[in-house]
Design an enzyme around this catalytic site. Sequence first.
Site, PDB file in Angstrom:
ATOM      1  N   ASP A   1      -2.271  -1.956  10.021  1.00 15.55           N
ATOM      2  CA  ASP A   1      -2.321  -2.064   8.578  1.00 15.55           C
ATOM      3  C   ASP A   1      -2.857  -3.321   7.909  1.00 15.55           C
ATOM      4  O   ASP A   1      -3.338  -3.288   6.954  1.00 15.55           O
ATOM      5  CB  ASP A   1      -1.035  -1.654   7.857  1.00 15.55           C
ATOM      6  CG  ASP A   1      -0.793  -0.442   8.131  1.00 15.55           C
ATOM      7  OD1 ASP A   1      -1.469   0.703   8.311  1.00 15.55           O
ATOM      8  OD2 ASP A   1       0.837  -0.085   7.950  1.00 15.55           O
TER       9      ASP A   1
ATOM     10  N   LYS B   1       0.787  -1.168   0.229  1.00 17.96           N
ATOM     11  CA  LYS B   1       0.062  -0.121   0.159  1.00 17.96           C
ATOM     12  C   LYS B   1       0.938   1.324  -0.107  1.00 17.96           C
ATOM     13  O   LYS B   1       1.972   1.164   0.383  1.00 17.96           O
ATOM     14  CB  LYS B   1      -0.851  -0.109   1.158  1.00 17.96           C
ATOM     15  CG  LYS B   1      -0.394   0.052   2.642  1.00 17.96           C
ATOM     16  CD  LYS B   1       0.152   1.249   3.205  1.00 17.96           C
ATOM     17  CE  LYS B   1       0.934   1.244   4.629  1.00 17.96           C
ATOM     18  NZ  LYS B   1       1.444   2.368   4.891  1.00 17.96           N
TER      19      LYS B   1
HETATM   20  O1  C5P Z   1       0.066  -1.575  14.519  1.00 21.23           O
HETATM   21  P1  C5P Z   1       1.293  -1.868  14.330  1.00 21.23           P
HETATM   22  O2  C5P Z   1       1.972  -2.823  15.033  1.00 21.23           O
HETATM   23  O3  C5P Z   1       1.659  -1.963  12.805  1.00 21.23           O
HETATM   24  O4  C5P Z   1       2.085  -0.446  14.636  1.00 21.23           O
HETATM   25  C1  C5P Z   1       3.708  -0.374  14.939  1.00 21.23           C
HETATM   26  C2  C5P Z   1       4.057   0.633  15.686  1.00 21.23           C
HETATM   27  O5  C5P Z   1       3.744   1.999  14.888  1.00 21.23           O
HETATM   28  C3  C5P Z   1       3.277   0.848  17.074  1.00 21.23           C
HETATM   29  O6  C5P Z   1       3.720  -0.203  18.067  1.00 21.23           O
HETATM   30  C4  C5P Z   1       3.458   2.192  17.313  1.00 21.23           C
HETATM   31  O7  C5P Z   1       4.818   2.707  17.859  1.00 21.23           O
HETATM   32  C5  C5P Z   1       3.253   2.834  16.070  1.00 21.23           C
HETATM   33  N1  C5P Z   1       1.828   3.417  15.642  1.00 21.23           N
HETATM   34  C6  C5P Z   1       1.207   4.362  16.135  1.00 21.23           C
HETATM   35  N2  C5P Z   1       0.104   4.886  16.024  1.00 21.23           N
HETATM   36  C7  C5P Z   1      -0.658   3.836  14.736  1.00 21.23           C
HETATM   37  C8  C5P Z   1      -0.243   2.898  14.431  1.00 21.23           C
HETATM   38  C9  C5P Z   1       1.070   2.595  14.603  1.00 21.23           C
HETATM   39  O8  C5P Z   1       1.834   5.213  16.870  1.00 21.23           O
HETATM   40  N3  C5P Z   1      -1.788   4.426  14.683  1.00 21.23           N
END
Ligand code: C5P
Length: 295
Positions: A138, A9
Amino acid sequence: MVEVLVPSKVNLALLVGETDAQGYHRLGTVFQAVSLHDEVTVRATEPGVFRLAFRGEGSAFLPTDDTNLVTRAARLLAATYDVDAGVEVLVRKHIPVAGGMAGGSADAAATLVACNELWGLGLTVAELHPLAARLGSDVPFLLNGGTAIGAHRGDRLEPIPTAGSYHWVLALSHSGLSTPAVFREFDRLSPPRPTEVAPELLAALASGDVARVGALLTNDLAEAALSLQPDLAEVIRIGDQAGALGTVVSGSGPTIAFLCDGEELALRVADALRVSSRVRAVRRAVGPVPGARVI
Ligand code: C5P
């Protein structure tokens, strides 16, 4: 054996707001799924055994133990639906690792779809969503594909209509960026921002006005990504000078996405980028494309 094709994406807009109690940022984003795909193959093996291997782009850098999102996806699906099975997963990678194109999330989404089929669970995409959201912000979008607004952590999706096709040139960086590190740098550099997606961007997408979409591309994480990889400024300049209609850091970077209105311009922008020592590789892709699907 089941084989699934899953897209990557780009974020056409990525607006970053306040953090919640778990440290996650409230987002307003517009995702588009693009035709740079990974292929995920699953095969049945002895119950309780979960094995993972990668081939291709960046595979040497990826962990294959139980911390990998792919293994976590397979285990989560098995545990949730009481499946006494084991699985061997092979991921053929084309999506850059730690590139801001959701490669890890894509592989996890593909694993949910593949194991759903392998184990005959018959779950719909909507039924897979809650599991996808638990794996990462995502992951739900990579099940859906297309073009969609992502709210909350990026996991609450609203598909949006688009016209036309969007030709992307993707400049890959020599080294990756960690998403948490980029969010931390954002917090250091800037206060939270409003997260409402511009209606002008949605109107431009609906009418297929690629030049207008290009002018409206925006990413609140760009400053943080450029602070961590200052060479990206030069990459952006090269693509802009070659005539790209818009430029955006993809997700948390460091991949830079250049928007073009057709193959001719895309080839010109790609040629200009390819000669730069700051660019590891150049890929071309079109969007929007469907989400993870069995082939
Ligand atoms: O959700 P995911 O594990 O892919 O996110 C990875 C990191 O990105 C999280 O640990 C966080 O530090 C950051 N993040 C965030 N806010 C979001 C999505 C991700 O701060 N909405």
